[in-house]
Motif scaffolding. Sequence first.
Motif, PDB file in Angstrom:
ATOM      1  N   GLY A 258       0.908  -0.973  -0.121  1.00 18.69           N
ATOM      2  CA  GLY A 258       0.025   0.127  -0.105  1.00 18.69           C
ATOM      3  C   GLY A 258       0.738   1.257   0.047  1.00 18.69           C
ATOM      4  O   GLY A 258       2.043   1.238  -0.067  1.00 18.69           O
ATOM      5  N   PRO A 259       0.104   2.450   0.092  1.00 26.07           N
ATOM      6  CA  PRO A 259       1.029   3.686   0.055  1.00 26.07           C
ATOM      7  C   PRO A 259       1.981   3.927   1.281  1.00 26.07           C
ATOM      8  O   PRO A 259       2.903   4.621   1.089  1.00 26.07           O
ATOM      9  N   ASN A 260       1.807   3.279   2.211  1.00 24.62           N
ATOM     10  CA  ASN A 260       2.657   3.556   3.409  1.00 24.62           C
ATOM     11  C   ASN A 260       2.690   2.218   4.342  1.00 24.62           C
ATOM     12  O   ASN A 260       2.015   1.181   4.160  1.00 24.62           O
ATOM     13  N   ALA A 264      -1.997  -2.893   5.164  1.00 29.36           N
ATOM     14  CA  ALA A 264      -1.615  -4.359   5.338  1.00 29.36           C
ATOM     15  C   ALA A 264      -2.440  -5.004   4.343  1.00 29.36           C
ATOM     16  O   ALA A 264      -3.467  -5.816   4.650  1.00 29.36           O
ATOM     17  N   LEU A 265      -2.329  -4.834   3.079  1.00 31.06           N
ATOM     18  CA  LEU A 265      -2.943  -5.560   1.927  1.00 31.06           C
ATOM     19  C   LEU A 265      -2.685  -7.077   2.028  1.00 31.06           C
ATOM     20  O   LEU A 265      -1.614  -7.482   2.306  1.00 31.06           O
ATOM     21  N   PRO A 266      -3.557  -7.929   1.718  1.00 30.08           N
ATOM     22  CA  PRO A 266      -3.364  -9.313   1.474  1.00 30.08           C
ATOM     23  C   PRO A 266      -2.414  -9.528   0.507  1.00 30.08           C
ATOM     24  O   PRO A 266      -2.224  -8.769  -0.339  1.00 30.08           O
ATOM     25  N   VAL A 267      -1.752 -10.774   0.774  1.00 27.60           N
ATOM     26  CA  VAL A 267      -0.745 -11.215  -0.265  1.00 27.60           C
ATOM     27  C   VAL A 267      -1.374 -11.715  -1.622  1.00 27.60           C
ATOM     28  O   VAL A 267      -2.643 -12.543  -1.451  1.00 27.60           O
ATOM     29  N   THR A 290      -7.931   2.967   8.800  1.00 29.23           N
ATOM     30  CA  THR A 290      -9.361   3.624   8.940  1.00 29.23           C
ATOM     31  C   THR A 290      -9.575   4.988   8.394  1.00 29.23           C
ATOM     32  O   THR A 290      -8.596   5.587   8.504  1.00 29.23           O
ATOM     33  N   GLY A 291     -10.505   5.133   7.549  1.00 30.37           N
ATOM     34  CA  GLY A 291     -10.776   6.477   6.895  1.00 30.37           C
ATOM     35  C   GLY A 291      -9.982   6.739   5.387  1.00 30.37           C
ATOM     36  O   GLY A 291     -10.333   7.733   4.873  1.00 30.37           O
ATOM     37  N   GLU A 292      -9.009   5.758   5.083  1.00 31.34           N
ATOM     38  CA  GLU A 292      -8.577   5.647   3.894  1.00 31.34           C
ATOM     39  C   GLU A 292      -9.354   5.001   2.853  1.00 31.34           C
ATOM     40  O   GLU A 292     -10.107   4.129   2.824  1.00 31.34           O
ATOM     41  N   ARG A 293      -9.113   5.510   1.766  1.00 34.86           N
ATOM     42  CA  ARG A 293     -10.131   5.115   0.610  1.00 34.86           C
ATOM     43  C   ARG A 293      -9.139   4.320  -0.418  1.00 34.86           C
ATOM     44  O   ARG A 293      -7.826   4.511  -0.768  1.00 34.86           O
ATOM     45  N   TYR A 294      -9.575   3.210  -1.003  1.00 40.87           N
ATOM     46  CA  TYR A 294      -8.912   2.451  -1.955  1.00 40.87           C
ATOM     47  C   TYR A 294      -8.879   3.160  -3.547  1.00 40.87           C
ATOM     48  O   TYR A 294      -7.636   2.969  -4.099  1.00 40.87           O
ATOM     49  N   GLN A 295      -9.982   3.839  -3.935  1.00 36.56           N
ATOM     50  CA  GLN A 295      -9.758   4.280  -5.098  1.00 36.56           C
ATOM     51  C   GLN A 295      -8.804   5.463  -5.036  1.00 36.56           C
ATOM     52  O   GLN A 295      -8.720   6.278  -4.323  1.00 36.56           O
ATOM     53  N   GLY A 296      -7.836   5.441  -5.913  1.00 34.71           N
ATOM     54  CA  GLY A 296      -6.536   6.509  -5.999  1.00 34.71           C
ATOM     55  C   GLY A 296      -5.568   6.205  -5.259  1.00 34.71           C
ATOM     56  O   GLY A 296      -4.568   6.736  -5.238  1.00 34.71           O
ATOM     57  N   ALA A 297      -5.442   4.970  -4.416  1.00 32.85           N
ATOM     58  CA  ALA A 297      -4.331   4.704  -3.578  1.00 32.85           C
ATOM     59  C   ALA A 297      -3.285   4.496  -4.428  1.00 32.85           C
ATOM     60  O   ALA A 297      -3.352   3.477  -5.447  1.00 32.85           O
ATOM     61  N   MET A 298      -2.006   4.656  -4.072  1.00 28.34           N
ATOM     62  CA  MET A 298      -0.866   4.465  -4.697  1.00 28.34           C
ATOM     63  C   MET A 298      -0.326   2.791  -4.321  1.00 28.34           C
ATOM     64  O   MET A 298       0.059   2.937  -3.122  1.00 28.34           O
ATOM     65  N   LEU A 299      -0.217   1.929  -5.343  1.00 33.64           N
ATOM     66  CA  LEU A 299       0.170   0.697  -4.866  1.00 33.64           C
ATOM     67  C   LEU A 299       1.549   0.399  -5.609  1.00 33.64           C
ATOM     68  O   LEU A 299       1.784   1.149  -6.785  1.00 33.64           O
ATOM     69  N   THR A 300       2.239  -0.324  -4.884  1.00 33.37           N
ATOM     70  CA  THR A 300       3.473  -0.904  -5.531  1.00 33.37           C
ATOM     71  C   THR A 300       3.450  -2.528  -5.668  1.00 33.37           C
ATOM     72  O   THR A 300       3.393  -3.100  -4.755  1.00 33.37           O
ATOM     73  N   LEU A 301       3.325  -2.771  -6.790  1.00 34.37           N
ATOM     74  CA  LEU A 301       3.502  -4.374  -7.200  1.00 34.37           C
ATOM     75  C   LEU A 301       4.649  -4.753  -7.684  1.00 34.37           C
ATOM     76  O   LEU A 301       5.606  -3.961  -8.350  1.00 34.37           O
ATOM     77  N   ARG A 315      -1.653   3.848  -9.601  1.00 28.11           N
ATOM     78  CA  ARG A 315      -2.924   4.239  -8.465  1.00 28.11           C
ATOM     79  C   ARG A 315      -4.066   3.116  -9.119  1.00 28.11           C
ATOM     80  O   ARG A 315      -4.304   2.861 -10.341  1.00 28.11           O
ATOM     81  N   LEU A 316      -4.594   2.890  -8.097  1.00 28.54           N
ATOM     82  CA  LEU A 316      -5.897   1.975  -8.189  1.00 28.54           C
ATOM     83  C   LEU A 316      -7.067   2.701  -8.546  1.00 28.54           C
ATOM     84  O   LEU A 316      -7.506   3.711  -7.892  1.00 28.54           O
ATOM     85  N   ASP A 317      -7.618   2.536  -9.879  1.00 28.77           N
ATOM     86  CA  ASP A 317      -8.910   3.362 -10.291  1.00 28.77           C
ATOM     87  C   ASP A 317     -10.042   2.795  -9.526  1.00 28.77           C
ATOM     88  O   ASP A 317     -10.295   1.759  -9.048  1.00 28.77           O
TER      89      ASP A 317
END
Length: 317
Positions: A258-260, A264-267, A290-301, A315-317
Amino acid sequence: MSFMCFSPVPEPSRRFQWRGIGLAAKAMRMTAGINKLRLAAAFCTAGIVLGAVNAWTTSASAAEDVTLWDGDARSGVRMIAGAPPVGAAHLRAGVEIRLLRGWHTYWRYPGDAGVPPQFSFAGSHNVKHVEVLWPAPERMVDGGGTSIGYSTGIIFPLRVIPQQAGKPVALRLRLQYAICEKLCVPAEARGELTLASGRASQDAALTAAEGRVPKRQRLGEGGDLSIRSVRRERGMGDKERTVVDVAGPAGVDLFVEGPNQQWALPVPTPVEGAPPGLRRFVFELDGAPTGERYQGAMLTLTAVAPGRAVEVSTRLD
């Protein structure tokens, strides 16, 4: 090196626990991370500890470009110098962790359980900045879930930028990390190494570790190892999930961050249904603070194949 001994006990999922940890606890990630391991305190005698440390540290000798091992019979840490790159503003060094067979340590994002290594270079001399590079990790599955890390020894390459170019650099390290087998052990190691334009006996090993660091790409970039697409879709029930298609050989794996550090995203899990020539992974959208949105979140793959890896930020659309 200091450590404690533990025995495993059941615990709630790491993603659930991370949601309940405040920012103050996050500032002490090693302490908080240790508390998240599936552990309970057990007795560890001083005689065994001292004997293991002596057995390790007396088996190695220091050189100008390599520090002594700081550790015990299960793991040890040393610093190594690399040959200075021609025409570059940075110096090369590495932090090497040696592991006893059967033990493992963790990546910068440890997955369902574990503690990422914490590097401190406080007290170094003539050092402006140190960048830690992370070689490609592996997936490790046990009864407690899926973790991400290293099951063999690993070298973390360092890029060191001096305050004053051309003058010696004294690099001082404090490393807090964890190793696990059937028991999990938090550990601490220290070292100090002078970097100069001299001997670099471990340069080949450091170069190999640098080659294991994922190469950065753009999403959709071509190549026989690349991350082709990322999209959200409705999963089972009311939960959304993310679908990632990867070009790569058999055995390619995928990890997501995730962005920071509070995310704690699933594997990701490999699934069927990819277009011809691609491999598909999915993960539920779960584990945001809590309070964070998935839409627009910067992910590192990070896609990992034998001998190579690539990394994409999107970024997650």
